[in-house]
Design a protein around this motif. Structure first.
Motif, PDB file in Angstrom:
ATOM      1  N   TRP A  11      38.904  33.589  50.569  1.00 25.60           N
ATOM      2  CA  TRP A  11      38.397  33.448  49.967  1.00 25.60           C
ATOM      3  C   TRP A  11      37.284  34.501  49.949  1.00 25.60           C
ATOM      4  CZ3 TRP A  11      38.442  30.093  47.196  1.00 25.60           C
ATOM      5  CH2 TRP A  11      39.162  28.444  47.016  1.00 25.60           C
ATOM      6  N   ALA A  14      40.245  36.788  47.692  1.00 21.23           N
ATOM      7  CA  ALA A  14      40.278  36.547  46.211  1.00 21.23           C
ATOM      8  C   ALA A  14      39.220  36.772  45.641  1.00 21.23           C
ATOM      9  CB  ALA A  14      40.084  34.606  46.632  1.00 21.23           C
ATOM     10  N   PHE A  15      38.011  36.630  45.749  1.00 23.38           N
ATOM     11  CA  PHE A  15      36.690  37.310  45.288  1.00 23.38           C
ATOM     12  C   PHE A  15      36.639  38.958  45.069  1.00 23.38           C
ATOM     13  CE2 PHE A  15      32.411  39.587  45.723  1.00 23.38           C
ATOM     14  CZ  PHE A  15      32.186  39.135  44.547  1.00 23.38           C
ATOM     15  N   ALA A  18      39.214  38.914  42.281  1.00 26.42           N
ATOM     16  CA  ALA A  18      39.151  38.398  40.973  1.00 26.42           C
ATOM     17  C   ALA A  18      37.672  39.855  40.823  1.00 26.42           C
ATOM     18  CB  ALA A  18      37.871  37.118  40.805  1.00 26.42           C
ATOM     19  N   ARG A  19      36.996  40.286  41.334  1.00 22.80           N
ATOM     20  CA  ARG A  19      36.576  41.407  40.901  1.00 22.80           C
ATOM     21  C   ARG A  19      36.398  42.639  40.657  1.00 22.80           C
ATOM     22  NH1 ARG A  19      32.277  43.578  45.665  1.00 22.80           N
ATOM     23  NH2 ARG A  19      33.883  43.693  46.965  1.00 22.80           N
ATOM     24  N   LEU A  21      39.766  42.537  39.405  1.00 23.07           N
ATOM     25  CA  LEU A  21      40.354  42.269  37.593  1.00 23.07           C
ATOM     26  C   LEU A  21      39.900  42.897  37.259  1.00 23.07           C
ATOM     27  CD1 LEU A  21      43.276  39.747  38.632  1.00 23.07           C
ATOM     28  CD2 LEU A  21      44.407  42.543  38.399  1.00 23.07           C
ATOM     29  N   TYR A  22      38.234  42.077  37.678  1.00 26.75           N
ATOM     30  CA  TYR A  22      37.178  42.024  36.492  1.00 26.75           C
ATOM     31  C   TYR A  22      37.397  43.334  35.706  1.00 26.75           C
ATOM     32  CZ  TYR A  22      32.655  41.629  34.484  1.00 26.75           C
ATOM     33  OH  TYR A  22      31.606  42.097  33.280  1.00 26.75           O
TER      34      TYR A  22
END
Length: 74
Positions: A11, A14-15, A18-19, A21-22
């Motif tokens: 996780w 994954a976090f 995601a950060r 890509l943001y």
């Protein structure tokens, strides 16, 4: 990963992805910085995929051998 590196959690990875890509898509960075972030992320994904393919198609002769019985193990 070659087995001697351990992630804290799937996780967490994954976090972080995601950060990453943001920042690449939705941040207020200048265009050259966003493209650099997206390029680095894309090249890391492509490198990981190609490494996975290379390891998958290498065959059984490239696997690590089991140490002999006289090898001391801690």
């Amino acid at each position: 990963m070659n087995g001697d590196t351990l992630l804290a959690s799937k996780w967490d990875a994954a976090f972080d992805l995601a950060r990453f890509l943001y920042v690449g898509f939705f941040s207020a960075l200048p265009a050259w910085a966003r493209y650099t972030v997206l390029g680095l992320g894309g090249s890391a994904i492509v490198y990981g995929f190609l490494s996975w393919l290379r390891n998958r198609s290498a065959g059984p002769e490239s696997e690590e051998t089991v140490p002999e019985s006289e090898t001391p193990v801690r």
